[in-house]
Design a protein around this motif. Sequence first.
Motif, short mmCIF file in Angstrom:
data_model
loop_
_atom_site.label_atom_id
_atom_site.label_comp_id
_atom_site.label_asym_id
_atom_site.label_seq_id
_atom_site.Cartn_x
_atom_site.Cartn_y
_atom_site.Cartn_z
N VAL A 1 0.20 6.49 -2.80
CA VAL A 1 1.62 6.31 -2.48
C VAL A 1 1.69 5.26 -1.38
CG1 VAL A 1 3.73 7.44 -1.68
CG2 VAL A 1 2.05 8.76 -3.00
N ALA A 2 2.46 4.19 -1.59
CA ALA A 2 2.57 3.12 -0.60
C ALA A 2 4.01 2.98 -0.15
CB ALA A 2 2.07 1.80 -1.19
N THR A 3 4.22 2.86 1.16
CA THR A 3 5.57 2.75 1.72
C THR A 3 6.04 1.30 1.69
OG1 THR A 3 5.08 4.64 3.14
CG2 THR A 3 6.97 3.26 3.76
N LEU A 4 7.26 1.11 1.22
CA LEU A 4 7.85 -0.24 1.20
C LEU A 4 8.41 -0.58 2.58
CD1 LEU A 4 9.79 0.08 -2.16
CD2 LEU A 4 7.86 -1.45 -1.77
N GLY A 5 8.42 -1.87 2.90
CA GLY A 5 8.95 -2.30 4.19
C GLY A 5 8.98 -3.83 4.23
N PRO A 6 9.17 -4.39 5.43
CA PRO A 6 9.24 -5.86 5.54
C PRO A 6 8.01 -6.57 4.97
CG PRO A 6 9.85 -4.80 7.61
CD PRO A 6 9.38 -3.71 6.71
N ALA A 7 6.83 -5.93 5.05
CA ALA A 7 5.60 -6.57 4.55
C ALA A 7 5.51 -6.55 3.03
CB ALA A 7 4.38 -5.89 5.16
N VAL B 1 -1.60 0.95 -6.63
CA VAL B 1 -0.45 1.77 -6.22
C VAL B 1 0.14 2.47 -7.43
CG1 VAL B 1 1.91 1.73 -5.31
CG2 VAL B 1 0.15 0.39 -4.20
N ASP B 2 0.41 3.77 -7.29
CA ASP B 2 1.00 4.56 -8.38
C ASP B 2 2.45 4.94 -8.08
OD1 ASP B 2 -1.57 5.19 -10.02
OD2 ASP B 2 -2.10 5.63 -7.95
N VAL B 3 2.76 5.05 -6.77
CA VAL B 3 4.09 5.48 -6.35
C VAL B 3 4.50 4.64 -5.13
CG1 VAL B 3 5.46 7.44 -5.47
CG2 VAL B 3 3.54 7.87 -7.03
N PHE B 4 5.74 4.15 -5.13
CA PHE B 4 6.26 3.46 -3.95
C PHE B 4 7.22 4.40 -3.23
CE2 PHE B 4 4.93 -0.49 -6.11
CZ PHE B 4 4.25 -1.10 -5.04
N ARG C 1 14.44 -3.78 -4.16
CA ARG C 1 13.03 -3.38 -4.37
C ARG C 1 12.90 -2.51 -5.61
NH1 ARG C 1 11.14 -3.43 1.22
NH2 ARG C 1 12.36 -5.17 2.01
N ILE C 2 13.85 -1.59 -5.79
CA ILE C 2 13.79 -0.71 -6.97
C ILE C 2 13.88 -1.56 -8.24
CG2 ILE C 2 15.08 1.06 -8.27
CD1 ILE C 2 15.67 2.45 -5.61
N GLY D 1 21.80 8.20 -7.30
CA GLY D 1 22.48 7.12 -8.04
C GLY D 1 21.51 6.07 -8.54
N GLN D 2 20.42 5.88 -7.80
CA GLN D 2 19.39 4.90 -8.19
C GLN D 2 18.37 5.50 -9.16
OE1 GLN D 2 19.23 1.48 -7.21
NE2 GLN D 2 21.32 2.08 -6.72
N GLN D 3 18.54 6.78 -9.49
CA GLN D 3 17.65 7.50 -10.41
C GLN D 3 16.18 7.42 -9.97
OE1 GLN D 3 18.60 6.13 -14.45
NE2 GLN D 3 20.11 7.74 -14.54
N VAL D 4 15.95 7.73 -8.69
CA VAL D 4 14.57 7.75 -8.20
C VAL D 4 13.82 8.88 -8.91
CG1 VAL D 4 15.21 6.79 -5.95
CG2 VAL D 4 15.10 9.29 -6.24
N ASP D 5 12.49 8.85 -8.79
CA ASP D 5 11.68 9.82 -9.53
C ASP D 5 11.42 11.11 -8.75
OD1 ASP D 5 11.13 8.13 -11.86
OD2 ASP D 5 10.21 6.84 -10.36
N TRP D 6 11.28 10.98 -7.43
CA TRP D 6 11.04 12.15 -6.57
C TRP D 6 11.87 11.97 -5.30
CZ3 TRP D 6 7.34 16.13 -7.43
CH2 TRP D 6 6.52 15.94 -8.55
#
Length: 480
Positions: A10-16, A31-34, A49-50, A185-190
């Motif tokens: 699981v990798a966290t999204l951010g400025p990088a 990466v399997d999950v953001f 990003r999504i 609303g963005q239909q995220v997975d978890w």
Amino acid sequence: MPNTKKTKIVATLGPATSNKDIIRDMINAGVDVFRINFSHADYDDVKERIAMIRELNEELGIFTAILADLQGPKLRVGVMGGEVVVSPGDEIVFETGEPFEGDAERVYMNYQNFPRDVNPGERVLLDDGKLIFEILETDHKKKVKARVVQGGPLKSKKGVNLPNTNISLPALTEKDVKDALFAIGQQVDWIALSFVRYSQDLIDLQNLIRENSEHKIPIVAKIEKPEAVQNIDKIVSYCDGLMVARGDLGVEIPAQEVPLIQKKLVLRAKKARIPVIIATQMMETMITSLTPTRAEVNDVANSVMDGADAVMLSGETSVGNYPVQVIEKMSSILHSVEGSDLIKVPQEPPHIRTKRYITKSVCYHAALMANEIKAKAISTLTNSGYTAFQISAWRPSAHILVFTSNKRILTQLNLLWGVKAFYYDRFVSTDETIEDVNAIACKKGFLDVGDMLISLAAMPIKAKGMVNTLRVTEIETCSF
């Protein structure tokens, strides 16, 4: 051969990680999950990003998942005027109400119920426990006087932990409700819920999801409070996954107790057959260095050996200098340890005879049999994803190949250990369906001539009911 790593990253999204090429390279590296951290999220950025992740899923023919992580009741001090350093023995007043600029004598606290909830003798920890205060008195309205026990620089907007205090704030704050509605609303997975303490925290989020989404969105309970550890049995009954959030947990609970709590929580998740993520400071030095420390490598490896489904990166990928290299390094550690015989997971068969008892039993015996006959893969047809959770928890050495016509769960299943999901919508007869599935598994490189395969299905196939059939096949041809 396809990517055979079974432990998920699981990798966290951010400025990088704001650029599509970097996200593509991270996916290719493993990466399997953001994760979207709603403590620092701008809705427009998140939408962008999504969209990138979903475009890459289409382009690469994969199912990378998206986890929305709600901030929860994060307590913070206000802005400080200039540099403030406090020393042991100093007295300071924490004040609620209208925000103001703090100094060495008084500091703003964003938690309005603070004076009502705390009691003399309790401790206030600031900045991940770097500063420690003991409460002397409270007026139960606006002001709390405290003595400095451990001093240092008192910086703006730093997080506050109250390890001895029973705080009255709900786990789902107003901000979280707003963020959750956006994520739905963005239909995220978890969706991950921070600072869970009681099962009711999860029930509130479940109700919010049910009222605003036609699809189930599974919930990860973040364990970072002592009450959550005490109430773990009830919490596990109301969530779909656990996260061992060692950052705040290691502040709220003495740090030396966290390793055994981590092991206990992983074991509890395995028994409940739900996925568990280990998070915080896994490869922290790789924020600025190309090489992790030996201790970090050991930490990642031990998390896998404890039985974690996934390991999570935070600052390393959100603000770090080497977001792709850290994934490559982590993937190589996972590959190197996850097949070891030293890893033991609880292997007790299902014994509580619920309505899903037959399905659980078939999945349990499929995992055992796969190891016994050295099957290369276990394939299962599913509409809800239930069998994927079950088989994954028993950690067979075979690949777990999940075929579904339910597009909504394809990405959700990407968090589960060892699970590879494929879209399949030709539910004809058992023989034809199993032939189709075998052909796809061959084409994707999971099976070859001579390999043994265990196929699970619900009979009759068209009814899409609960799995009730186990079939063993030796692959005679790999034509497709």
